[in-house]
Design a protein around this motif. Structure first.
Motif, mmCIF file in Angstrom:
data_model
loop_
_atom_site.group_PDB
_atom_site.id
_atom_site.type_symbol
_atom_site.label_atom_id
_atom_site.label_comp_id
_atom_site.label_asym_id
_atom_site.label_seq_id
_atom_site.Cartn_x
_atom_site.Cartn_y
_atom_site.Cartn_z
ATOM 1 N N GLN B 120 0.801 -1.223 0.000
ATOM 2 C CA GLN B 120 0.000 0.000 0.000
ATOM 3 C C GLN B 120 0.836 1.277 0.000
ATOM 4 N N ILE B 121 2.085 1.199 0.452
ATOM 5 C CA ILE B 121 2.889 2.424 0.396
ATOM 6 C C ILE B 121 3.726 2.465 -0.873
ATOM 7 N N GLY B 122 3.687 1.390 -1.638
ATOM 8 C CA GLY B 122 4.466 1.347 -2.874
ATOM 9 C C GLY B 122 5.934 1.053 -2.611
ATOM 10 N N ALA B 123 6.206 -0.076 -1.972
ATOM 11 C CA ALA B 123 7.594 -0.481 -1.745
ATOM 12 C C ALA B 123 7.797 -1.869 -2.313
ATOM 13 N N ILE B 223 -2.459 1.653 6.943
ATOM 14 C CA ILE B 223 -1.044 1.857 7.202
ATOM 15 C C ILE B 223 -0.839 2.674 8.473
ATOM 16 N N TRP B 224 -1.681 3.699 8.625
ATOM 17 C CA TRP B 224 -1.600 4.480 9.861
ATOM 18 C C TRP B 224 -1.790 3.577 11.071
ATOM 19 N N ALA B 225 -2.777 2.704 10.988
ATOM 20 C CA ALA B 225 -3.058 1.823 12.126
ATOM 21 C C ALA B 225 -1.877 0.887 12.390
ATOM 22 N N PHE B 226 -1.343 0.273 11.335
ATOM 23 C CA PHE B 226 -0.223 -0.657 11.536
ATOM 24 C C PHE B 226 0.998 0.076 12.092
ATOM 25 N N PHE B 227 1.208 1.279 11.583
ATOM 26 C CA PHE B 227 2.358 2.079 11.978
ATOM 27 C C PHE B 227 2.300 2.395 13.467
#
Lengths: 354, 596
Positions: B120-123, B223-227
């Motif tokens: 989702q962050i494009g990595a 992603i915010w939640a996982f972070f």
């Protein structure tokens, strides 16, 4: 037997599910479905959402009607009890209201806005006013609850020495309770589990040299005079226990190596509580259940259950080992005269040693 | 950050190394494979945990009655089919441990953080593929040790999942506190190491490997939640590790961190000057944030799935991030609400009541934002969406009773009763499980390239939903009647005789609810091989993971990593023909990126 029946029922449910699965599979193989919800799925599940909302409401109502005589909301037997019960009632009403409204909104929206081909959703990403509303409303409600709650808490936990409370030690061990009264001087003798001497019957580790200890009274049934403040000092000799006295809205852990405390004033004698109409009804119901159970037991050739008579109880409420489930002590609340007569009959510590 | 991502892109990972079975499926460093490994290990642990709960529920409903199932599964612990009191406590303990840590922490966060963060962050992959692999294998090792602990002679750990000493420290206090507890502590120490490696990796990846244009305020809420979950884990898990190590010292090396003045089985022990309350503080300093470690990833998944299936932007994106941050912060200063009656200073009780009730505010904001998200949407009732709506429902029901338990004055009388059990199972057990199921139904095509059968998903959801309420709703009432938890049987208390029928009802719901999970397992494992082949973007979502090919390749995108031009929630945006605009589509001329 019941367990076996359950297992059979479960097996049947399993088979039924298996059959349903097969039917669905066959139906799908034909349709060559891409496993994404269709308008039909949306519609069926939207109706099920409303059905589920009804289910939540029904289970709420059934629970309240059937099991909601809410023993916590009435008939407390201590001076501070009504304040806890009151706060509990207010909290439950707030919860009930918010629960009913939000569950309605959630499920109703799920029903109302079910997807249809060609429909377009509203692009609605943000609204500061709305968010402010549902930030501020909880803030206000919670502020009220916090103020009320903390007030109650401080009143309960603060010990007012000017009340001249009767000091009672509650001593916990795997898996029973002992109580110790200060005696004439209302002062507990010093104690430490290192002083335990089983041979001399000094089971609580009381300092035999301490003058305050000589008139201490050690008992296995807790008696309390009605209307007199009591300050409990809790001790444990082995693991954590918790002294839980639900009728008095009282609980405190017993911690090895330290003394914890909790104070309250009992307001209703055991005899009065037995006469309380709510309690009469509850006891009658319990005895009806026990008679039914007894019939089954007698049929199996076992002893019938005793008739239940109401008593206050001190029970262990912190996991403490194998027999945690049976660690209790009877509490008797009585008039000052009855209490005085009872305590006179008990042995003082100095006379109880071997 | 984007510079790094670009150099990575030129490596052209897709075609190079030849992979053997071992490097592809076992010691894989590919985040997608590691995610699947986490999921399947978590699923197996989940089956064990749920089976245990079904067994002890039967014991509660029909106490001390012979049961063929016990005889078959418990062996010597169920002589003639009657469950032993020690093994009852062990079942309760291991059920809690497995569900909280192995299923809802590793199984949920491990699976979806690994799968979704890079995609989702494009990595191309996690910051460190190697650490990621080590993290999984440590988790696997700790699972194995935990399962082995079930078979030791004196019984598995049985002091409750909170393992308060002295009960957990003294083998003479309880059979399970011998070898069983040693293995429990070793398993947990390894688990924590695994979790920390994972968390560090997630944080570093999110901070450093976002693709060009993927600013923090364009990140999907997942992603915010996982972070933030990873950050909470890094802050709080080491404290549990230290508690576990100190407990090991007390147990095996004669120190007295948590023990003092103990007389047991006729002798005084040498311990002097320690305090069990200190352990409670250390334990709950992790223990409470842990429930947010469990629930935040579920919240992230649900936010994403609700937006996608409502064909609507998530309502209040910034407020959602703010509330995640607020919850994360508050979660580290509320642990004392587990200890109101522990004997700590009552003044602390007041402080913790205050902080605890504050946490209701960001939680309320989230709940209302989810409800507003589906308002005037075009709801696609995929199984993932049903589980997401179910999540919001149980989160509200369970969360509301938190205002009773968080209030120290009220906690006095319901502390450690079934009221607590009902509360936390709804708010973090069932809710997180729903979040996990929602995630699995939604991202299954991404994981396995095939679709789960939706009709089985519907059956799975509806029966589970009814059973979850059937189990935990009535449980509040037996708790309010004063029934303590962790009682092997209530038959020694005639006082509670009128609650026996409630317990039977609860157990029946629990058994049905447990058994229907077979539908899900069947669906999950059969679909890996026979499911309908997935298309690239089956749910028509905007996020980057749906721009990768269905077939997994090392490095995720065959060509260059897509650039990001917009936030993740451009659903049904006016001015576009389709009802979703992927993040990698440039803004049209004159199109405004939303204020979010």
């Amino acid at each position: 037997m019941t367990a076996l029946l359950t297992i059979i029922v479960l097996v049947f449910i399993l088979v039924a599910i298996w059959q349903m699965v097969k039917i669905f599979d066959l139906a799908q193989a034909k349709a060559d479905c891409d496993q994404v919800a269709t308008d039909k799925d949306n519609k069926i599940n939207a109706y099920l959402m409303m059905g589920f909302l009804a289910f939540i409401y029904i289970i709420t109502i059934v629970s309240i009607v059937k099991w909601g005589d809410l023993p916590l909301l009435s008939n407390s037997a201590s001076a501070h009890g009504p304040t806890i019960d009151n706060l509990m009632a207010i909290s439950l009403v707030i919860i009930f209201f918010v629960q009913t409204v939000t569950q309605f909104l959630l499920h109703y929206f799920a029903f109302k806005y079910k997807g249809e081909k060609g429909k377009k959703a509203l692009f609605f990403a943000d609204n500061n006013k709305l968010e402010a509303i549902w930030t501020i409303i909880p803030v206000i409600v919670l502020a009220g609850l916090i103020i009320y709650g903390l007030n109650t808490w401080v009143n309960i936990m603060g010990v007012d020495e000017s009340d001249d409370p009767m000091v009672v030690e509650l001593y916990a061990q795997q898996f029973n309770w002992t109580a110790r009264y200060g005696g004439q001087d209302n002062t507990l003798g010093k104690s430490n589990v290192r002083l335990i001497d089983i041979d001399r019957a000094n089971v609580l580790g009381i300092d035999e040299a301490d003058p305050n200890a000589q008139d201490d009274i050690i008992v296995k049934e807790l008696h309390l005079p009605v209307g007199k403040p009591v300050l409990f000092k809790m001790r444990s000799q082995d693991v954590l226990h918790s002294a839980y006295m639900p009728h008095f809205r009282a609980q405190m852990n017993c911690v090895p190596g330290m003394i914890t405390q909790f104070g309250f004033t009992p307001t209703v004698t055991s005899e009065e509580m037995r006469q309380n109409p709510d309690m009469v009804e509850k006891v009658a119901n319990i005895n009806r259940i026990r008679v039914e159970k007894s019939e089954a037991l007698v049929a199996k050739g076992e002893d019938a259950l005793d008739r239940y008579e109401f008593d206050y109880l001190l029970i262990c409420n912190k996991i403490c080992g194998k027999s945690h489930y049976n660690m209790q002590m009877k509490i008797v609340v009585e008039t000052q005269e009855e209490f005085d007569a009872w305590i006179k009959e008990q042995k003082e510590f100095k006379n109880s040693l071997n | 950050m984007s510079a790094h991502a670009d150099t990575h892109a030129h490596d052209d990972h897709g075609h190079h190394h030849k992979e053997t079975f071992m490097t592809k499926y076992i010691f894989s460093m590919d985040h997608k494979m590691i995610a699947k490994q986490y999921l399947i290990t978590g699923t197996i642990m989940g089956v064990i945990g749920i089976l245990m709960s079904m067994m002890f529920r039967m014991q509660i409903a029909w106490p001390e009655e012979p049961n063929v199932l016990f005889e078959a599964l418990l062996g010597k612990w169920a002589p003639e089919g009657v469950m032993d009191a020690d093994i009852y406590l062990a079942l309760v303990t291991i059920h809690g441990t497995i569900m909280v840590f192995f299923v809802l922490t590793a199984g949920l966060s491990g699976t979806f953080s690994n799968l979704l963060i890079p995609l989702q962050i494009g990595a191309r992959d996690m910051a460190s593929g190697f650490l990621n692999m080590v993290s999984y294998w440590l988790f696997f090792l700790s699972s194995i040790i935990m399962v082995i602990s079930l078979f030791v002679e004196a019984g598995p750990a049985a002091a409750g999942w909170t393992i308060y000493p002295p009960l957990s420290a003294l083998p003479m206090a309880q059979g399970g506190s011998g070898m069983g507890m040693t293995l429990w502590l070793v398993a947990m120490a390894i688990f924590i190491a695994s979790s920390l490696l994972g968390s560090l990796n997630y944080v570093v990846t999110v901070l450093n490997l976002r693709t060009k244009g993927m600013t923090m305020t364009r990140l999907p809420l997942t992603i915010w939640a996982f972070f933030i979950t990873a950050v909470i884990g890094i802050v709080s898990f080491p404290v549990l590790l230290s508690a576990a190590l100190l407990l090991i010292m007390d147990r095996s090396f004669g120190t007295s961190f948590f023990l003092s003045d103990i007389f047991i089985q006729g002798e005084v022990l040498h311990y002097h000057g320690g305090s069990p309350v200190l352990f409670e503080h250390l334990f709950w300093f992790l223990g409470h944030p842990e429930v947010y470690i469990v629930i935040l990833p579920a919240m992230g998944l649900v936010s994403e799935i609700m937006a996608s299936n409502s064909r609507k932007p998530i309502f209040g994106y910034r407020a959602m991030i703010a509330s995640i941050l607020a919850i994360a912060f508050l979660s580290t200063i509320v642990w004392g609400h587990h200890m109101f009656v522990s004997g700590m200073n009552p003044f602390l009780g007041s402080v913790f009541t205050f902080t605890t009730l504050l946490i209701a505010i960001p939680s309320a904001v989230k709940a209302f934002n989810w409800i507003t998200t589906i308002w005037k949407g075009n709801l696609q009732m995929n199984p993932a969406m049903l589980f997401s709506i179910g999540f919001v429902s149980t989160f509200i029901t369970g969360g509301l009773t938190g205002i009773i338990l968080g209030d120290s004055a009220l906690d006095i009388n319901v502390h450690d009763t079934y009221f607590v059990v009902a509360h936390f199972h709804l708010v973090m057990g069932i809710s997180a499980l729903y979040g996990m199921f929602a995630g699995i139904y939604h991202w299954y095509p991404k994981m396995f390239g095939r679709m789960l059968n939706k009709n089985l998903g519907y059956i799975h959801f509806w029966i589970t939903a009814v059973c979850a309420y059937g189990v935990f709703f009535p449980m509040h009432f037996i708790g309010m009647a004063g029934l303590p938890r962790r009682y092997y049987t209530n038959s020694n208390f005639p006082l509670f005789d009128d609650l026996a029928d409630v317990n039977v009802i609860i157990t029946v719901f629990a058994l049905v609810g447990g058994v229907v999970q077979i539908i899900y397992l069947y669906n999950f494992f059969i679909s890996i091989f026979y499911g309908k082949k997935a298309t690239q973007n089956p749910w028509k979502s905007t996020t980057l993971e749906w721009t990768t090919p269905v077939e997994h390749i090392h490095g995720n995108w065959p060509g260059e990593i897509p650039h990001v031009y917009r936030w993740a929630y451009d659903y049904s945006k006016p001015g576009h023909d389709v009802d979703f605009v992927p993040q990698n589509v440039p803004l049209k001329e004159g199109e405004e990126e939303l204020q979010h």
